[in-house]
Design an enzyme around this catalytic site. Sequence first.
Site, PDB file in Angstrom:
ATOM      1  N   GLY A   1      -0.206   4.498  -0.080  1.00  0.00           N
ATOM      2  CA  GLY A   1      -0.982   5.686   0.261  1.00  0.00           C
ATOM      3  C   GLY A   1      -1.760   6.212  -0.928  1.00  0.00           C
ATOM      4  O   GLY A   1      -2.446   5.454  -1.626  1.00  0.00           O
ATOM      5  N   ALA A   2      -1.640   7.515  -1.182  1.00  0.00           N
ATOM      6  CA  ALA A   2      -2.398   8.143  -2.273  1.00  0.00           C
ATOM      7  C   ALA A   2      -2.002   7.603  -3.639  1.00  0.00           C
ATOM      8  O   ALA A   2      -2.758   7.749  -4.610  1.00  0.00           O
ATOM      9  CB  ALA A   2      -2.194   9.656  -2.223  1.00  0.00           C
TER      10      ALA A   2
ATOM     11  N   GLY B   1      -6.791   0.924   4.653  1.00  0.00           N
ATOM     12  CA  GLY B   1      -5.990  -0.270   4.383  1.00  0.00           C
ATOM     13  C   GLY B   1      -6.766  -1.549   4.627  1.00  0.00           C
ATOM     14  O   GLY B   1      -6.589  -2.547   3.913  1.00  0.00           O
ATOM     15  N   ASP B   2      -7.649  -1.538   5.622  1.00  0.00           N
ATOM     16  CA  ASP B   2      -8.469  -2.718   5.909  1.00  0.00           C
ATOM     17  C   ASP B   2      -9.460  -2.973   4.775  1.00  0.00           C
ATOM     18  O   ASP B   2      -9.734  -4.123   4.424  1.00  0.00           O
ATOM     19  CB  ASP B   2      -9.207  -2.528   7.230  1.00  0.00           C
ATOM     20  CG  ASP B   2      -8.259  -2.240   8.383  1.00  0.00           C
ATOM     21  OD1 ASP B   2      -7.108  -2.706   8.337  1.00  0.00           O
ATOM     22  OD2 ASP B   2      -8.669  -1.528   9.314  1.00  0.00           O
TER      23      ASP B   2
ATOM     24  N   GLY C   1      -1.748   4.470  -4.392  1.00  0.00           N
ATOM     25  CA  GLY C   1      -2.428   3.218  -4.657  1.00  0.00           C
ATOM     26  C   GLY C   1      -1.662   1.995  -4.204  1.00  0.00           C
ATOM     27  O   GLY C   1      -1.036   2.000  -3.131  1.00  0.00           O
TER      28      GLY C   1
ATOM     29  N   SER D   1       0.852  -1.184   0.000  1.00  0.00           N
ATOM     30  CA  SER D   1       0.000   0.000   0.000  1.00  0.00           C
ATOM     31  C   SER D   1       0.890   1.236   0.000  1.00  0.00           C
ATOM     32  O   SER D   1       1.699   1.429   0.913  1.00  0.00           O
ATOM     33  CB  SER D   1      -0.894  -0.017   1.241  1.00  0.00           C
ATOM     34  OG  SER D   1      -1.659   1.164   1.309  1.00  0.00           O
TER      35      SER D   1
END
Length: 310
Positions: free
Chosen positions: A219-220, A248-249, A222, A217
């Site tokens: 963040g912004a 994230g979940d 992707g 992951s």
Amino acid sequence: MILTVTLNTALDITYRVAGLRPHASHRVTGVTERPGGKGLNVARVLAALGHEVTVTGFTGGTTGRLVSEGLTGVHGVSDALVPVAGPTRRTIAVVDERTGDTTQLNEPGPTVTPAEWNAFQEAYEDLLAGAAAVALCGSLPPGVPVGAYAGLVRAARTAGVPVLLDTSGEPLRRGLAARPDLIKPNADELAELTGSHEPLRATQAARRRGARSVVASLGAEGLLAVTPEGRWRAAPPAHVRGNPTGAGDSAVAGLLSGLVEQLPWPDRLARAVALSAATVLAPVAGEFDRAAYEELLGRGVAVTAEAGAA
């Protein structure tokens, strides 16, 4: 049935304030409470996608009773939490309505005794018999062995159940050696694990250490996936601003549902990114905005193949 494991469940409390200032008193403009912890968040999203989900982990005390009561109203989610003597933790999210930023306070959780840990392992192995896949999520409460996830991964592999591991630090390092089917670290967790801050190099290194597939992951930006079938990057069509708690979940739920439904990797990643972005846009932490999710999928999450061998 999909099984999610949250060893350190929580009661998630979200406060909204007009503006968060250090050393000042604040008038709370809104407050919400709901069952939390990474695996419970994953379960809620999976159920909203139409999957039957069983949640397990530990629950105790007055806070634990509130968590179990909160689960009774979630359609598609079955409660198989294991009782412990210590109280379930609380997590406090303070949302600054002026900036949209969130400040998070996380309690450590109850101290789990050896007898309670043994009882959980027995319950977990029984639940694996009816599971199509399992997600092992979040931090370890005090008293649980640091190698706990490695043992739970091995139990799932012995039962022939695909297993996703989403944790960090030494529990991730040890769990990785047990060869989970998928891990989903964020950029910081990946750098801590591998020593590399370059996402592709770090993701490949994590896969060499034992995971069949790694989805990082970013963040912004992707997701970055390195799998036996190939390598892909997936990003939302535009930057979204809001409360990232639980995003994230939601991505884990998208990946796990795609695994169970045997979707191609680009479709799994597109779903995960759309769910994650729709969670940032939701008014309550850890929920996702369904209209935004459908719009994001409709507009097309950008999924591009990376050159080179996986």
